[in-house]
Design an enzyme around this catalytic site. Structure first.
Site: not given
Ligand code: NAD
Ligand code: UDP
Length: 368
Positions: A11-12, A32, A121, A165, A169, A195, A215, A231
């Site tokens: 995603f990111i 990836d 995170t 997790y 991290k 995000w 999520r 839900k």
């Molecule tokens: P995402 O799951 O969409 O992206 C992670 C990517 O990593 C995936 O495409 C997956 O295929 C790849 N990947 C995982 N294991 C792998 C491996 N062994 N080899 C090769 N590729 C691998 O998630 P995202 O939301 O894009 O998150 C990216 C990073 O940001 C992560 O480290 C996540 O923990 C961190 N993060 C994101 C958020 C958010 O708000 N989206 C919040 C907190 C932390």
């Molecule tokens: N959550 C919810 N209903 C859903 C999915 C998630 O009420 O269908 C809640 C979850 O319990 C948490 C918040 O939404 O309190 C955010 O969840 P997310 O999976 O996005 O990740 P988090 O912010 O907890 O890392």
């Protein structure tokens, strides 16, 4: 600059690749296990085709990784298992993905004197101090505001595997910091605060497993598309601050382009102005989706479910996550721009356009 983006197909990563291709001259070397979310950027027809390459690779067991890191100027590590439904049901995969698998990446950067931007995170802070205090004390920001250089990290007990997790991290953050302190690793740690935006996760039964739990944005989008109740886990009382991924990517670009201001820093990256409870998020998404899909809001509803029913045993939750923005404002001058209403409008338009026909097809199939 040549940038090795591990997990860059997610995603990111997909939003970062779009930005790098459209607005910079940097090269992206994407690693990836899937290219689905960046396929629209690959191929000879694009003006940037010589600046992006995709390496289908699982970093757990591929010796080509060091060569790619060595050949790049900067490594960005995004690879992770990062959906809460996995933390208590696949704790081993979660810990390996977020800690053990990051160890070689960090080592290759240190050994080859390469800069690393690592994705941590906001969950490393765990629960707020306020959550343990009587309600009258919780209003003071010092009990809930999360500061990179001050706040403690408060996790639940080991049998609450939700914290596998956050704990993995945090160990990775500490390893990076130690490599910096003892061996001079040039690092930046990014702590994203919820995000969200287009291409986040998957819609179960369409581009992900039927029984998969993504999520919250994708869970609620899925419910809305199917006309099912949204839900609310334990009543949806937890609070989150949501940041539009497009705002967030601007912060990441500032880190990429300003190593002198970003190296050695840990950055909260969030939008403190976009705070809602999960229940409020659901209500807002219902209002926005009703407009986007031209359906009456009264046809959409919410349903309370227990966390054990929804996620299984070992789930626990962060009560509240408000980023202190002092460090990122001081170092990079970055501020988020997009209010929650606007970001949900953009995102739900995308979800509706991308998935509504596929969902109609799924729903029209007779169930066995
Ligand atoms: P995402 O799951 O969409 O992206 C992670 C990517 O990593 C995936 O495409 C997956 O295929 C790849 N990947 C995982 N294991 C792998 C491996 N062994 N080899 C090769 N590729 C691998 O998630 P995202 O939301 O894009 O998150 C990216 C990073 O940001 C992560 O480290 C996540 O923990 C961190 N993060 C994101 C958020 C958010 O708000 N989206 C919040 C907190 C932390
Ligand atoms: N959550 C919810 N209903 C859903 C999915 C998630 O009420 O269908 C809640 C979850 O319990 C948490 C918040 O939404 O309190 C955010 O969840 P997310 O999976 O996005 O990740 P988090 O912010 O907890 O890392």
């Amino acid at each position: 600059m040549s940038i090795c983006m591990i997990g860059g197909g997610g995603f990111i990563g997909s939003h970062l690749c779009e930005k790098l291709m459209a607005e910079t001259s940097h090269k992206a070397v994407v690693v990836d296990v899937s290219s689905e979310k960046i396929n629209h950027l690959l191929g000879e027809s694009h003006p940037w085709s010589s600046r992006i390459e995709f390496h289908h690779m699982n970093i757990k067991n591929d010796s080509r990784l060091e060569t790619l890191i060595k050949a790049s100027d900067l490594t960005i590590n995004l690879a992770a298992i990062c959906t809460p439904a996995d933390y208590n049901t696949r704790p081993l995969d979660t810990i390996f993905s977020n800690f053990i698998d990051a160890i070689p990446v960090i080592k290759y950067c240190t050994d080859n004197n390469k800069r690393l931007i690592h994705f941590s995170t906001c969950e490393v802070y765990g629960k707020t101090i306020g959550s343990f205090l009587p309600h009258e004390f919780r209003k003071d920001p010092k009990y809930y505001m999360l500061k990179e250089d001050v706040s403690p990290c408060i996790f639940g007990p080991v049998e609450k595997q939700r914290w596998s997790y956050a704990c993995a991290k945090q160990m990775t953050d500490r390893l990076i910091y130690a490599e910096h302190a003892e061996n001079g690793l040039k690092f930046t740690i990014v702590r994203p605060y919820n995000w969200i935006g287009p291409r986040m996760d998957f819609i179960p039964g369409v581009d992900g497993p039927c029984d998969g739990v993504p999520r919250v944005l994708a869970c609620f989008s899925n419910n809305l598309l199917r006309g099912e109740p949204l839900k609310l886990v334990d009543g949806g009382r937890s609070q989150r601050t949501f940041l539009y991924v497009k705002d967030a990517i601007e912060a990441v670009l500032l880190m990429i382009d300003n190593p002198e201001r970003a190296n050695g820093q840990i950055f909260n990256v969030g939008n403190p102005d976009n705070e809602v409870s999960v229940k409020e998020l659901a209500e807002l998404m219902i209002q926005v989706y009703a407009k986007v899909a031209s359906v009456p809001a009264s046809s959409l509803s919410t349903l309370d479910v227990s966390s054990e029913e929804f996620y299984g045993k070992g789930y626990d939750d962060s009560d509240r996550r408000i980023p202190d923005m002092t460090i990122i404002t001081r170092q990079l001058g970055w501020k988020p721009k997009t209010p929650l209403n606007k970001l949900l409008d953009d995102t739900l338009q995308y979800q509706h356009q991308t998935y509504s026909n596929a969902i109609k097809k799924v729903l029209s199939k007779p169930s066995n």
